[in-house]
Enzyme design. Structure first.
Site, PDB file in Angstrom:
ATOM      1  N   TRP A  93       0.811  -1.223   0.000  1.00 10.04           N
ATOM      2  CA  TRP A  93       0.000   0.000   0.000  1.00 10.04           C
ATOM      3  C   TRP A  93       0.844   1.273   0.000  1.00 10.04           C
ATOM      4  CZ3 TRP A  93      -4.376  -1.161   4.179  1.00 10.04           C
ATOM      5  CH2 TRP A  93      -5.130  -2.247   3.718  1.00 10.04           C
ATOM      6  N   LYS A  94       2.148   1.127   0.217  1.00  7.25           N
ATOM      7  CA  LYS A  94       3.052   2.293   0.301  1.00  7.25           C
ATOM      8  C   LYS A  94       2.485   3.308   1.296  1.00  7.25           C
ATOM      9  CE  LYS A  94       4.777   1.192  -4.231  1.00  7.25           C
ATOM     10  NZ  LYS A  94       5.393   1.630  -5.471  1.00  7.25           N
ATOM     11  N   GLY A 102       5.090   1.970 -10.831  1.00  2.66           N
ATOM     12  CA  GLY A 102       4.248   3.161 -10.801  1.00  2.66           C
ATOM     13  C   GLY A 102       4.215   3.919 -12.119  1.00  2.66           C
ATOM     14  N   GLY A 162       1.598  -2.634  -6.257  1.00  2.58           N
ATOM     15  CA  GLY A 162       1.492  -1.337  -5.598  1.00  2.58           C
ATOM     16  C   GLY A 162       0.138  -0.706  -5.855  1.00  2.58           C
ATOM     17  N   GLY A 163       0.084   0.193  -6.828  1.00  2.34           N
ATOM     18  CA  GLY A 163      -1.125   0.972  -7.097  1.00  2.34           C
ATOM     19  C   GLY A 163      -2.411   0.157  -7.157  1.00  2.34           C
ATOM     20  N   SER A 199       3.750  -2.162 -12.003  1.00  9.49           N
ATOM     21  CA  SER A 199       2.537  -1.920 -12.793  1.00  9.49           C
ATOM     22  C   SER A 199       1.743  -3.192 -13.103  1.00  9.49           C
ATOM     23  CB  SER A 199       2.870  -1.156 -14.079  1.00  9.49           C
ATOM     24  OG  SER A 199       3.438   0.104 -13.751  1.00  9.49           O
TER      25      SER A 199
HETATM   26  P1  PGA Z   1       3.196  -0.508  -8.788  1.00 10.93           P
HETATM   27  O1  PGA Z   1       4.242  -0.709  -7.574  1.00 10.93           O
HETATM   28  O2  PGA Z   1       2.369  -1.766  -8.861  1.00 10.93           O
HETATM   29  O3  PGA Z   1       2.389   0.693  -8.398  1.00 10.93           O
HETATM   30  O4  PGA Z   1       4.006  -0.300 -10.012  1.00 10.93           O
HETATM   31  C1  PGA Z   1       4.848  -1.940  -7.348  1.00 10.93           C
HETATM   32  C2  PGA Z   1       5.789  -1.833  -6.170  1.00 10.93           C
HETATM   33  O5  PGA Z   1       6.477  -0.818  -6.052  1.00 10.93           O
HETATM   34  O6  PGA Z   1       5.878  -2.747  -5.324  1.00 10.93           O
END
Ligand code: PGA
Length: 237
Positions: free
Chosen positions: A10-11, A166, A220-221, A199
């Site tokens: 989730w960052k 990202g 991530g996102g 991504s």
């Molecule tokens: P992302 O991030 O899916 O938003 O590209 C992946 C990550 O940094 O673990």
């Protein structure tokens, strides 16, 4: 046969309101899973709150861990604390930690050691920048990052090309598979789960998961959206 693993990173996103909605969505939408493990990694401050509201069959992870186990280290969170709060996994050496906070291979190695010692499974992130890929250095860079964690049993590796994080620009399944096969050879442990990250979305996950050395995803996102994340978990299963 290796199990699949899908991990949501989730960052630095979320609020109690947004997280409550996301957890409810996951509870409704995650499919029955038999061959896939699912984990979510909220920001530290929400770990306890999330641990009391976990969707069924999802386990908890953290996004980072300290290089020490206790003491005067203002702002740090130690491996025994994560274990105490019910974490199963911890992400180590994410490219954002390496590039924005100066995390070194030596620190990654120390974090992996402490995580394993305190019952956590480290998810070790490796990956090359675009400049390194274009210079033909991808495998050398990843080999060096892996050498820092050689000899540890029980880790998960996440291959995350920095240029794909990202950016909406995913590695092709063949590009990812090439690096995953290299990682598996270098580690010498066939049971190690190797995740792809960068991504990953509902519409590209299924094809990535058809490759023999891609054992899941670090997301991530798309992990902030219950529909997307559940669809990625379904693709893995
Ligand atoms: P992302 O991030 O899916 O938003 O590209 C992946 C990550 O940094 O673990």
């Amino acid at each position: 046969m290796r199990r699949k693993l899908v991990v949501g990173n989730w960052k630095m996103h979320g609020s109690r309101a947004a997280i409550a909605e996301l957890l409810a969505g996951l509870q409704r939408q995650l499919p029955p899973l038999s061959g896939t493990d699912v984990a979510i990694c909220p920001p530290f401050v929400y770990l306890a709150w999330v641990s009391e509201r976990m969707p069924e069959k999802v386990v908890l992870g953290a996004q980072n861990v300290a290089c020490e186990t206790q003491g005067a280290f203002t702002g740090e969170v130690a491996a025994p604390m994560l274990q105490d709060m019910g974490c199963h996994y911890v992400i180590v050496g994410h490219s954002e930690r390496r590039s924005l906070f100066g995390e070194t291979d030596a620190q990654v190695s120390r974090k992996v050691e402490l995580a394993l010692k305190h019952g956590l499974t480290p998810i070790v992130c490796v990956g090359e920048t675009l400049a390194q890929r274009e210079a033909g250095e991808t495998l050398a860079v990843i080999g060096a990052q892996l050498d820092a964690v050689r000899g540890f049993n029980g880790i998960v590796v996440a291959y995350e090309p920095v240029w794909a994080i990202g950016t909406g620009r995913t590695a092709t399944p063949d590009q990812a598979q090439e690096v995953h096969a290299f990682i598996r050879g270098r580690l010498d442990v066939t049971e190690t789960q190797i995740l792809y990250g960068g991504s990953v979305k509902a519409d590209n996950a299924a094809e990535l998961f058809t490759r023999p050395d891609i054992d899941g995803a670090l997301v991530g996102g798309a992990s902030l959206n219950a529909d997307e994340f559940a669809a990625i978990c379904r693709a893995a299963e």
